[in-house]
Design a protein around this motif. Sequence first.
Motif, PDB file in Angstrom:
ATOM      1  N   ASN A 167       0.858  -1.180   0.000  1.00  5.17           N
ATOM      2  CA  ASN A 167       0.000   0.000   0.000  1.00  5.17           C
ATOM      3  C   ASN A 167       0.897   1.234   0.000  1.00  5.17           C
ATOM      4  OD1 ASN A 167      -1.354   2.262   1.458  1.00  5.17           O
ATOM      5  ND2 ASN A 167      -3.085   0.864   1.426  1.00  5.17           N
ATOM      6  N   LEU A 168       0.625   2.180  -0.904  1.00  4.50           N
ATOM      7  CA  LEU A 168       1.551   3.303  -1.067  1.00  4.50           C
ATOM      8  C   LEU A 168       1.610   4.205   0.160  1.00  4.50           C
ATOM      9  CD1 LEU A 168       1.319   4.595  -4.736  1.00  4.50           C
ATOM     10  CD2 LEU A 168       3.207   3.474  -3.599  1.00  4.50           C
ATOM     11  N   ILE A 169       0.550   4.224   0.970  1.00  5.47           N
ATOM     12  CA  ILE A 169       0.601   5.073   2.166  1.00  5.47           C
ATOM     13  C   ILE A 169       1.364   4.367   3.284  1.00  5.47           C
ATOM     14  CG2 ILE A 169      -0.805   6.038   4.027  1.00  5.47           C
ATOM     15  CD1 ILE A 169      -2.663   7.114   1.984  1.00  5.47           C
ATOM     16  N   SER A 170       1.085   3.070   3.495  1.00  8.40           N
ATOM     17  CA  SER A 170       1.811   2.365   4.562  1.00  8.40           C
ATOM     18  C   SER A 170       3.280   2.148   4.184  1.00  8.40           C
ATOM     19  CB  SER A 170       1.125   1.038   4.890  1.00  8.40           C
ATOM     20  OG  SER A 170       1.115   0.187   3.766  1.00  8.40           O
ATOM     21  N   ILE A 171       3.578   2.152   2.884  1.00 10.88           N
ATOM     22  CA  ILE A 171       4.973   1.984   2.453  1.00 10.88           C
ATOM     23  C   ILE A 171       5.803   3.208   2.831  1.00 10.88           C
ATOM     24  CG2 ILE A 171       5.350   2.979   0.123  1.00 10.88           C
ATOM     25  CD1 ILE A 171       6.011   0.166  -0.813  1.00 10.88           C
ATOM     26  N   LEU A 172       5.112   4.360   3.002  1.00 12.06           N
ATOM     27  CA  LEU A 172       5.824   5.586   3.382  1.00 12.06           C
ATOM     28  C   LEU A 172       6.527   5.450   4.730  1.00 12.06           C
ATOM     29  CD1 LEU A 172       3.719   8.744   2.515  1.00 12.06           C
ATOM     30  CD2 LEU A 172       6.006   8.199   1.763  1.00 12.06           C
ATOM     31  N   LEU A 173       5.929   4.689   5.650  1.00  6.34           N
ATOM     32  CA  LEU A 173       6.552   4.484   6.962  1.00  6.34           C
ATOM     33  C   LEU A 173       7.947   3.896   6.811  1.00  6.34           C
ATOM     34  CD1 LEU A 173       3.593   3.015   9.047  1.00  6.34           C
ATOM     35  CD2 LEU A 173       4.740   5.184   9.438  1.00  6.34           C
ATOM     36  N   GLY A 174       8.021   2.815   6.032  1.00  9.03           N
ATOM     37  CA  GLY A 174       9.314   2.175   5.832  1.00  9.03           C
ATOM     38  C   GLY A 174      10.239   3.018   4.967  1.00  9.03           C
ATOM     39  N   TRP A 175       9.687   3.606   3.902  1.00  8.58           N
ATOM     40  CA  TRP A 175      10.478   4.367   2.929  1.00  8.58           C
ATOM     41  C   TRP A 175      11.147   5.574   3.595  1.00  8.58           C
ATOM     42  CZ3 TRP A 175      11.280   2.795  -2.029  1.00  8.58           C
ATOM     43  CH2 TRP A 175      11.824   3.713  -2.932  1.00  8.58           C
ATOM     44  N   ASP A 176      10.347   6.380   4.309  1.00  7.28           N
ATOM     45  CA  ASP A 176      10.902   7.562   4.983  1.00  7.28           C
ATOM     46  C   ASP A 176      11.720   7.180   6.204  1.00  7.28           C
ATOM     47  OD1 ASP A 176      10.253   9.602   3.343  1.00  7.28           O
ATOM     48  OD2 ASP A 176       8.363  10.090   4.296  1.00  7.28           O
TER      49      ASP A 176
END
Length: 570
Positions: free
Chosen positions: A106-115
Amino acid sequence: MNICLIYFYFMIFSSLSLFVISLYFMLLDIVYFLEFGLVMINSSLVEMTLLFDWMSLLFMSFVLFISGMVIFYSQDYMMGDLNINRFILLVVMFVFSMMLLIVSPNLISILLGWDGLGLVSYCLVIYYQNIKSYNAGMLTALSNRVGDVAILMSIAWMLNYGGWNYIYFLGELKGDIYMEIISYLVVLAAMTKSAQIPFSSWLPAAMAAPTPVSSLVHSSTLVTAGVYLLIRFNFAFSSTLCYFLLFISSMTMFMSGLGASFEFDLKKIIALSTLSQLGLMMSILSLGGYGLAFFHLLTHALFKALLFMCAGNVIHNVGNCQDIRFMGSFINSMPLTCAYFNICNLSLCGLPFFSGFYSKDLILEVMSMGYLNFYIYIIFYLSIGLTVCYSVRLSYYFILGNFNFLPLNMISEGGYLMLKGMSGLIFTVVFMGSLLVWVLMPVPYVVILPLFLKLMALFFISLGILIGYEVSKFYLSYNNIFLSSYPFSWFFAGMWNMPIISTLGINYYPIVMGSYLYKNLDQGWSEYYGARQIYNTLISSSKSFQFLMFNSIKMFFVMVLIWLMMVIVF
């Protein structure tokens, strides 16, 4: 029991458990998809999504295994550091961010890991707190922000679909214009995180971090995040986007191999070798072989982590010197480290029956069989040759060359915890490739090639060995005769001037313009007519009122006199 051992045991146990579970999931073709709704905005549900399938579980298993070994290794490497607990916690946060990224479809939950990866990597790069580390950290953070913005923009575009679980939309909406834009943005994000041209300069700069961090970052976490995202997203890519990605990644592969052949910093050579392998993964991914890209991602993680550990052990023993021209004949003083280093180098080159061979040789043969054009064919084989060239050169300086370090030294195979951490990985470097072939490919690839094309990889490996050996002997000198003799060698050694372009090239004119504006506006006319003029006006008017107040009776009589005169006159 100290904090390092607690995390080490936990990670190794988790890794083995996840490996077994991933095999079970693969065997029965199980996928678990968990959704947690957080907030609803106009019928669009913002949710935390977790995807557990064989791919995410297997990759998590590898990440945890390598992280456990790195933390075990760190307790010896970072011994004497006052902030070792902070360092270990930063590494654990780094691994946790990678876990979140791996299980998020999910592109929003992926932000947690990405950032999380971006932030913690910045903290780790500036760990040694000197000006070089700060510059490297800023370059790393700002380069990665470009990709972060691309992810945020793709989240905004995905609002058109009413949800952010991209895994639902990839195949069905392949030709859609919105999905095309989203896939371009995702490729841009992956290019920044995996340091493809023109964002390559941050990868060697990030070597300012401690060596255990380099081992983790360059094997299975930060730089592979972009490749992993593309592996998940590959079903949505149009042919135009694939051609674009293929061109960029093949140029990156070639550029980094060429740069490593001219570099003298041990860690930077290994970093450029990582960049070359990332280019290889992305190019085979853009040719349609996402399974092969994932396979090479796993095998590369193992030998690259161990390669950095061996380099760290040597740097630790030679008083933190990283210049390979000072090294030589370590086979006498550090035989086990040299043996491990050589095995990893041979695996990197794709020598038959090491881990790297199974993925690398298969990639080359699949590329040869699905022949695209002459440029791609030649650049693949040239890059393979360059990989062997810089690996042989590194081994020559490291193991065979003359001993060039200080005559008074205490170089030995000390640090038994480091050796234990390295020994935990060596078996996987040798055997895991063949095991993964059996596990990941129940139906084998059928490769049908003429004998000449089949032997092409072996021919380029032999050519690379010859050139690497001859070049090492040719410019093994301190005054860099080779570098001064050939005008293009500075261009090749400096990654095609990319570090200069991405720092001075972007910063120079804005800084000059800022200085000009500061002098002429902030401290020039605007200052004169703005704040300073208001200040002067207020001062002069308050002084006149003050004059009236201090001379109140006299002024009163003078005013009365003036008033009477005016009354008489008018």
